[in-house]
Write an enzyme that holds these catalytic residues in place. Structure first.
Site, PDB file in Angstrom:
ATOM      1  N   HIS A 118       0.839  -1.209   0.000  1.00 47.62           N
ATOM      2  CA  HIS A 118       0.000   0.000   0.000  1.00 47.62           C
ATOM      3  C   HIS A 118       0.871   1.256   0.000  1.00 47.62           C
ATOM      4  CE1 HIS A 118      -3.186   2.843   1.209  1.00 47.62           C
ATOM      5  NE2 HIS A 118      -2.269   3.319   2.036  1.00 47.62           N
ATOM      6  N   GLU A 119       1.897   1.258   0.838  1.00 49.89           N
ATOM      7  CA  GLU A 119       2.791   2.417   0.876  1.00 49.89           C
ATOM      8  C   GLU A 119       3.532   2.566  -0.448  1.00 49.89           C
ATOM      9  OE1 GLU A 119       2.417   4.528   3.130  1.00 49.89           O
ATOM     10  OE2 GLU A 119       1.162   3.241   4.372  1.00 49.89           O
ATOM     11  N   HIS A 122       1.659   4.620  -2.882  1.00 54.52           N
ATOM     12  CA  HIS A 122       1.863   6.068  -2.812  1.00 54.52           C
ATOM     13  C   HIS A 122       3.091   6.483  -3.612  1.00 54.52           C
ATOM     14  CE1 HIS A 122      -1.378   6.792  -0.082  1.00 54.52           C
ATOM     15  NE2 HIS A 122      -0.851   6.071   0.899  1.00 54.52           N
ATOM     16  N   HIS A 126       3.186   9.067  -6.701  1.00 55.76           N
ATOM     17  CA  HIS A 126       4.145  10.175  -6.774  1.00 55.76           C
ATOM     18  C   HIS A 126       4.869  10.181  -8.116  1.00 55.76           C
ATOM     19  CE1 HIS A 126       8.006  12.231  -5.122  1.00 55.76           C
ATOM     20  NE2 HIS A 126       7.162  13.131  -5.576  1.00 55.76           N
TER      21      HIS A 126
END
Length: 247
Positions: A118-119, A122, A126
């Site tokens: 999940h991270e 991100h 980005h």
């Protein structure tokens, strides 16, 4: 519990008319928000704990899974670091650093792999300049400014019966609410990206993906509860400002 007790104690207020005691019913909105947040937090913790005991068939730790997900996404310039705490995982776009917590970094559980992925979602956002993420980053200074000054400005408006200050307090608090609103698509999209990469990269099987979806959905609900709590707080400010106008 101390926060809830404080909220319940503040449910009663002293009015004018010789200190006549009356009930500030708007504090029910605060209590409702607290209950929602507590329920969401308890749910994500219980769901994560459940699947943190299920070992992933791939055997990858959270850190190893993160590196694999990043490579599958064509990202090679993101650092992966360990950070203390439980579920304190986050991606820092300023330094392109993925920080994984104690419960994720070295664990090879399904929960750890999915949280790490999940991270990574991100990081992918980005890289691709995902619109809501860019907007959220732009709103950070305004949201911090608003959340810090909203209540002092609003309380000053109540004390001095100055409508402009009441309005300013509401507008400032609205900036924080807007930030939380924009956060929702960012978090849901990161989870969707993560699960898709884990599936297409054959990192997790179908059963594990179903479990991972439960973990990430539970985590996303904490953001939904936080937004709902803030909206209730904003509604309370509007009601209090309206009541002061009538006075």
């Amino acid at each position: 519990m101390n926060l809830l007790a404080s909220s319940l104690n503040s449910f009663y207020r002293y009015g004018g008319y010789g200190g006549y005691r009356y009930i500030d019913w708007t504090y029910l909105l605060v209590v409702a928000g607290l209950i929602l947040s507590m329920m969401a937090s308890a749910h994500v913790k219980s769901t994560f704990n459940k699947y943190s005991r299920v070992r992933s068939m791939c055997g990858l730790t959270g850190a190893m899974a993160a590196r694999k997900v990043l490579e599958l996404s064509g990202i090679y310039d993101v650092k992966i670091e360990h950070i203390s705490g439980n579920l304190t995982d986050h991606y820092d776009p300023r330094t392109k650093t993925l920080r994984l917590s104690d419960s994720t970094y070295s664990s090879n559980s399904v929960a750890a792999v999915c949280v790490a992925a999940h991270e990574c979602g991100h990081a992918v956002q980005h890289q691709k300049s995902y619109g809501p993420l860019v907007l959220r980053s732009t709103l950070v200074p305004a949201a911090n400014f608003g959340s810090t000054l909203a209540w002092p400005v609003f309380v000053a408006g109540l004390i001095f019966s100055m409508k402009p200050l009441l309005t300013a307090g509401i507008v400032l608090f609205s900036l924080a609410v807007l930030f939380q609103l924009v956060t929702l698509p960012v978090e849901f999209n990161a989870s969707t990206r993560a699960l898709k990469i884990l599936e297409n990269g054959h990192v997790l099987g179908d059963t594990e993906l179903a479990a991972g979806k439960k973990v990430l959905t539970a985590a996303a609900l904490t953001y939904v509860a936080s937004l709902a709590s803030s909206i209730l707080q904003l509604l309370r400010l509007i009601i209090l400002a309206g009541g002061r106008d009538r006075d």
